[in-house]
Motif scaffolding. Structure first.
Motif, PDB file in Angstrom:
ATOM      1  N   ARG A   1       0.823  -1.211   0.000  1.00  0.00           N
ATOM      2  CA  ARG A   1       0.000   0.000   0.000  1.00  0.00           C
ATOM      3  C   ARG A   1       0.862   1.269   0.000  1.00  0.00           C
ATOM      4  O   ARG A   1       0.308   2.378   0.014  1.00  0.00           O
ATOM      5  CB  ARG A   1      -0.937   0.008   1.203  1.00  0.00           C
ATOM      6  CG  ARG A   1      -1.923  -1.146   1.229  1.00  0.00           C
ATOM      7  CD  ARG A   1      -2.896  -1.019   2.390  1.00  0.00           C
ATOM      8  NE  ARG A   1      -3.788   0.130   2.237  1.00  0.00           N
ATOM      9  CZ  ARG A   1      -4.763   0.437   3.095  1.00  0.00           C
ATOM     10  NH1 ARG A   1      -4.976  -0.347   4.161  1.00  0.00           N
ATOM     11  NH2 ARG A   1      -5.523   1.490   2.908  1.00  0.00           N
ATOM     12  N   LEU A   2       2.170   1.098   0.006  1.00  0.00           N
ATOM     13  CA  LEU A   2       3.080   2.238   0.062  1.00  0.00           C
ATOM     14  C   LEU A   2       3.910   2.270  -1.228  1.00  0.00           C
ATOM     15  O   LEU A   2       4.972   1.647  -1.307  1.00  0.00           O
ATOM     16  CB  LEU A   2       3.983   2.142   1.292  1.00  0.00           C
ATOM     17  CG  LEU A   2       3.261   2.142   2.646  1.00  0.00           C
ATOM     18  CD1 LEU A   2       4.252   1.871   3.776  1.00  0.00           C
ATOM     19  CD2 LEU A   2       2.530   3.464   2.876  1.00  0.00           C
ATOM     20  N   SER A   3       3.432   2.991  -2.212  1.00  0.00           N
ATOM     21  CA  SER A   3       4.153   3.050  -3.481  1.00  0.00           C
ATOM     22  C   SER A   3       5.511   3.731  -3.330  1.00  0.00           C
ATOM     23  O   SER A   3       6.389   3.574  -4.180  1.00  0.00           O
ATOM     24  CB  SER A   3       3.317   3.796  -4.528  1.00  0.00           C
ATOM     25  OG  SER A   3       3.060   5.129  -4.117  1.00  0.00           O
ATOM     26  N   ASN A   4       5.699   4.481  -2.247  1.00  0.00           N
ATOM     27  CA  ASN A   4       6.956   5.196  -2.023  1.00  0.00           C
ATOM     28  C   ASN A   4       7.906   4.459  -1.080  1.00  0.00           C
ATOM     29  O   ASN A   4       8.910   5.032  -0.656  1.00  0.00           O
ATOM     30  CB  ASN A   4       6.662   6.594  -1.472  1.00  0.00           C
ATOM     31  CG  ASN A   4       5.960   7.469  -2.494  1.00  0.00           C
ATOM     32  OD1 ASN A   4       6.295   7.441  -3.677  1.00  0.00           O
ATOM     33  ND2 ASN A   4       4.969   8.228  -2.050  1.00  0.00           N
ATOM     34  N   TRP A   5       7.603   3.196  -0.767  1.00  0.00           N
ATOM     35  CA  TRP A   5       8.461   2.415   0.133  1.00  0.00           C
ATOM     36  C   TRP A   5       9.891   2.358  -0.390  1.00  0.00           C
ATOM     37  O   TRP A   5      10.859   2.397   0.391  1.00  0.00           O
ATOM     38  CB  TRP A   5       7.889   1.009   0.288  1.00  0.00           C
ATOM     39  CG  TRP A   5       8.700   0.103   1.167  1.00  0.00           C
ATOM     40  CD1 TRP A   5       9.580  -0.868   0.786  1.00  0.00           C
ATOM     41  CD2 TRP A   5       8.703   0.091   2.598  1.00  0.00           C
ATOM     42  NE1 TRP A   5      10.130  -1.488   1.884  1.00  0.00           N
ATOM     43  CE2 TRP A   5       9.609  -0.920   3.008  1.00  0.00           C
ATOM     44  CE3 TRP A   5       8.024   0.826   3.572  1.00  0.00           C
ATOM     45  CZ2 TRP A   5       9.857  -1.210   4.357  1.00  0.00           C
ATOM     46  CZ3 TRP A   5       8.265   0.540   4.917  1.00  0.00           C
ATOM     47  CH2 TRP A   5       9.167  -0.458   5.294  1.00  0.00           C
ATOM     48  N   GLY A   6      10.076   2.285  -1.687  1.00  0.00           N
ATOM     49  CA  GLY A   6      11.394   2.177  -2.282  1.00  0.00           C
ATOM     50  C   GLY A   6      12.260   3.405  -2.105  1.00  0.00           C
ATOM     51  O   GLY A   6      13.462   3.370  -2.421  1.00  0.00           O
ATOM     52  N   ASN A   7      11.696   4.495  -1.602  1.00  0.00           N
ATOM     53  CA  ASN A   7      12.488   5.701  -1.363  1.00  0.00           C
ATOM     54  C   ASN A   7      13.327   5.604  -0.095  1.00  0.00           C
ATOM     55  O   ASN A   7      14.185   6.462   0.156  1.00  0.00           O
ATOM     56  CB  ASN A   7      11.577   6.932  -1.272  1.00  0.00           C
ATOM     57  CG  ASN A   7      10.941   7.277  -2.605  1.00  0.00           C
ATOM     58  OD1 ASN A   7      11.462   6.900  -3.653  1.00  0.00           O
ATOM     59  ND2 ASN A   7       9.814   7.965  -2.573  1.00  0.00           N
ATOM     60  N   ILE A   8      13.075   4.570   0.725  1.00  0.00           N
ATOM     61  CA  ILE A   8      13.853   4.379   1.943  1.00  0.00           C
ATOM     62  C   ILE A   8      15.130   3.626   1.597  1.00  0.00           C
ATOM     63  O   ILE A   8      15.107   2.660   0.825  1.00  0.00           O
ATOM     64  CB  ILE A   8      13.056   3.583   2.997  1.00  0.00           C
ATOM     65  CG1 ILE A   8      11.699   4.247   3.267  1.00  0.00           C
ATOM     66  CG2 ILE A   8      13.847   3.455   4.294  1.00  0.00           C
ATOM     67  CD1 ILE A   8      10.787   3.406   4.151  1.00  0.00           C
ATOM     68  N   ASN A   9      16.233   4.056   2.170  1.00  0.00           N
ATOM     69  CA  ASN A   9      17.490   3.341   1.977  1.00  0.00           C
ATOM     70  C   ASN A   9      17.328   1.904   2.487  1.00  0.00           C
ATOM     71  O   ASN A   9      16.920   1.697   3.633  1.00  0.00           O
ATOM     72  CB  ASN A   9      18.612   4.052   2.756  1.00  0.00           C
ATOM     73  CG  ASN A   9      19.982   3.497   2.453  1.00  0.00           C
ATOM     74  OD1 ASN A   9      20.169   2.280   2.393  1.00  0.00           O
ATOM     75  ND2 ASN A   9      20.948   4.375   2.294  1.00  0.00           N
ATOM     76  N   PRO A  10      17.627   0.892   1.660  1.00  0.00           N
ATOM     77  CA  PRO A  10      17.426  -0.498   2.079  1.00  0.00           C
ATOM     78  C   PRO A  10      18.265  -0.909   3.284  1.00  0.00           C
ATOM     79  O   PRO A  10      17.957  -1.906   3.939  1.00  0.00           O
ATOM     80  CB  PRO A  10      17.800  -1.309   0.832  1.00  0.00           C
ATOM     81  CG  PRO A  10      18.601  -0.390  -0.025  1.00  0.00           C
ATOM     82  CD  PRO A  10      18.082   0.984   0.258  1.00  0.00           C
ATOM     83  N   THR A  11      19.324  -0.143   3.581  1.00  0.00           N
ATOM     84  CA  THR A  11      20.084  -0.392   4.807  1.00  0.00           C
ATOM     85  C   THR A  11      19.154  -0.378   6.006  1.00  0.00           C
ATOM     86  O   THR A  11      19.351  -1.115   6.980  1.00  0.00           O
ATOM     87  CB  THR A  11      21.185   0.679   4.996  1.00  0.00           C
ATOM     88  OG1 THR A  11      22.087   0.596   3.904  1.00  0.00           O
ATOM     89  CG2 THR A  11      21.935   0.474   6.290  1.00  0.00           C
ATOM     90  N   PHE A  12      18.107   0.449   5.933  1.00  0.00           N
ATOM     91  CA  PHE A  12      17.147   0.555   7.025  1.00  0.00           C
ATOM     92  C   PHE A  12      15.890  -0.269   6.750  1.00  0.00           C
ATOM     93  O   PHE A  12      15.423  -1.011   7.607  1.00  0.00           O
ATOM     94  CB  PHE A  12      16.769   2.023   7.251  1.00  0.00           C
ATOM     95  CG  PHE A  12      17.930   2.902   7.598  1.00  0.00           C
ATOM     96  CD1 PHE A  12      18.478   2.883   8.868  1.00  0.00           C
ATOM     97  CD2 PHE A  12      18.506   3.745   6.655  1.00  0.00           C
ATOM     98  CE1 PHE A  12      19.553   3.680   9.199  1.00  0.00           C
ATOM     99  CE2 PHE A  12      19.580   4.552   6.959  1.00  0.00           C
ATOM    100  CZ  PHE A  12      20.103   4.521   8.240  1.00  0.00           C
ATOM    101  N   SER A  13      15.338  -0.147   5.543  1.00  0.00           N
ATOM    102  CA  SER A  13      14.047  -0.790   5.271  1.00  0.00           C
ATOM    103  C   SER A  13      14.151  -2.303   5.182  1.00  0.00           C
ATOM    104  O   SER A  13      13.166  -3.012   5.449  1.00  0.00           O
ATOM    105  CB  SER A  13      13.445  -0.239   3.967  1.00  0.00           C
ATOM    106  OG  SER A  13      14.279  -0.520   2.863  1.00  0.00           O
TER     107      SER A  13
END
Length: 368
Positions: A113-125
């Motif tokens: 439901r979060l189309s902007n999830w990919g904007n988080i650095n994967p180191t954290f997400s």
């Protein structure tokens, strides 16, 4: 679906850079249709005011922010309201996840439901601590650490290289700290595992270590000016020169540095802890659709991530956010490599045992 983007005119003209314009007509028509409100429990400046105002204006969703200053208090409040909480989104530190999850207080995050999830650095997400039982439980927004903050007009960098200075007679009555946070640091200073993971199979030893740290802080109680709760409180004490050094989260300290106050930060040689703040959705929250609308909006762009850093002083988890910081702001959110080597991250595995001992110890120190 178009991305939500930052209003670049505000980016250039607003000193705090807290402006964010939501500019996606199709998205906004859907948001307007939802209407209503979203209730958020979070720390001061974690929702930049200009972002909040524009989000409300462009989505029709009223944002109700209740400020919190302590993870334990937030947990107790949420537990008291269960199973029908008044809050939709709260700010939980990653190392406290298990306490909330095990008490059935959080809903797993539906990242679809979060189309902007990919904007988080994967180191954290995509880190290990953020995935529990195969689920994501929060959207990482800001990271930080426990530091020794000091007024550079009075305290030298050499003095700030050790936590011992915080408890020295030289600065009696000119120091402050958050007791619960200092408990972990004191245990680390004493050579113990402040996360208590090492003692999961030996609760008696864990209890004895907490008792030792408690007695140390009781012994040093005559030296401290104040035990404080919030970042805004320690900032005001520095500005008023009530204190010249204190334990602090790096965010409030960085904000003072960026305002031109003569403040320095160190990660002392005995070590300290880092942490990540996340936005989480409460189980059975009253406005789930609006909660996801808000989360997707605030994750929309690196400019918004930079705005959150500028407002709070904490380090953004968003990809590319540092590109929208000034040189001074970048400096206030970085540390020398030799100090970073002293940093550990808080871990959650032993939290139930740890805080079962630490929380009563904190109350005992206050009462002593």
């Amino acid at each position: 679906m178009s991305k939500l983007i930052l209003n670049r005119r505000k980016l250039l003209t607003t000193a705090a850079m807290t402006g964010a314009a939501l500019a996606s007509p199709a998205y906004l028509r859907r948001a307007h249709a939802q209407g209503g409100e979203v209730n958020i429990w979070t720390y001061n400046d974690f929702v930049p005011e200009a972002f909040k105002e524009q989000f409300e204006s462009e989505t029709g969703i009223k944002v109700n922010v209740r400020l919190v200053d302590d993870q334990g208090k937030q947990f107790n409040l949420l537990a008291a309201e269960a199973p029908n909480p008044s809050v939709d989104i709260m700010t939980v530190a990653g190392h406290r996840f298990l306490q909330f999850i095990d008490s059935d207080l959080l809903a797993p995050l539906d990242t679809d439901r979060l189309s902007n999830w990919g904007n988080i650095n994967p180191t954290f997400s995509e880190s290990d601590w953020s995935t529990i039982n195969g689920e994501k439980w929060g959207a990482p927004i800001l990271s930080g650490m426990e530091v020794l903050a000091y007024n550079t007009d009075y305290v030298s960098p050499e003095e700030a290289d050790t936590w011992d200075t915080l408890f020295s007679e030289k600065y009696k009555g000119q120091t402050a700290y958050i007791i619960q946070d200092m408990m972990s640091i004191i245990m680390l200073k004493m050579g113990y595992d402040g996360n208590m993971v090492e003692y999961l199979g030996d609760p008696e030893k864990a209890e004895a270590i907490v008792e030792e740290a408690k007695q140390y802080l009781i012994e040093k109680k005559p030296l401290v000016r104040k035990y404080y709760d919030s970042g805004a409180e320690v900032q005001q004490m520095f500005v008023n020169q009530d204190i010249v050094l204190g334990h602090s989260w790096n965010g409030p300290a960085a904000a003072l540095i960026n305002d031109g106050f003569p403040l320095g930060m160190s990660i002392p040689k005995e070590g300290s802890y880092g942490f990540v703040y996340t936005y989480n959705i409460a189980k059975n929250c009253p406005n789930p659709d609006n909660a996801y609308t808000f989360l997707n909006a605030i994750l929309a762009s690196p400019e918004i991530g930079a705005a959150m850093t500028k407002a709070s002083g904490f380090i953004s988890t968003y990809k590319g956010a540092s590109e929208y910081l000034t040189d001074l702001e970048k400096k206030s959110t970085s540390f020398p490599d030799e100090q970073l080597a002293n940093l550990q991250f808080f871990r959650a595995e032993a939290n139930e045992m740890k805080y079962g001992f630490v929380d009563p110890a904190v109350e005992a120190i206050k009462a002593a």
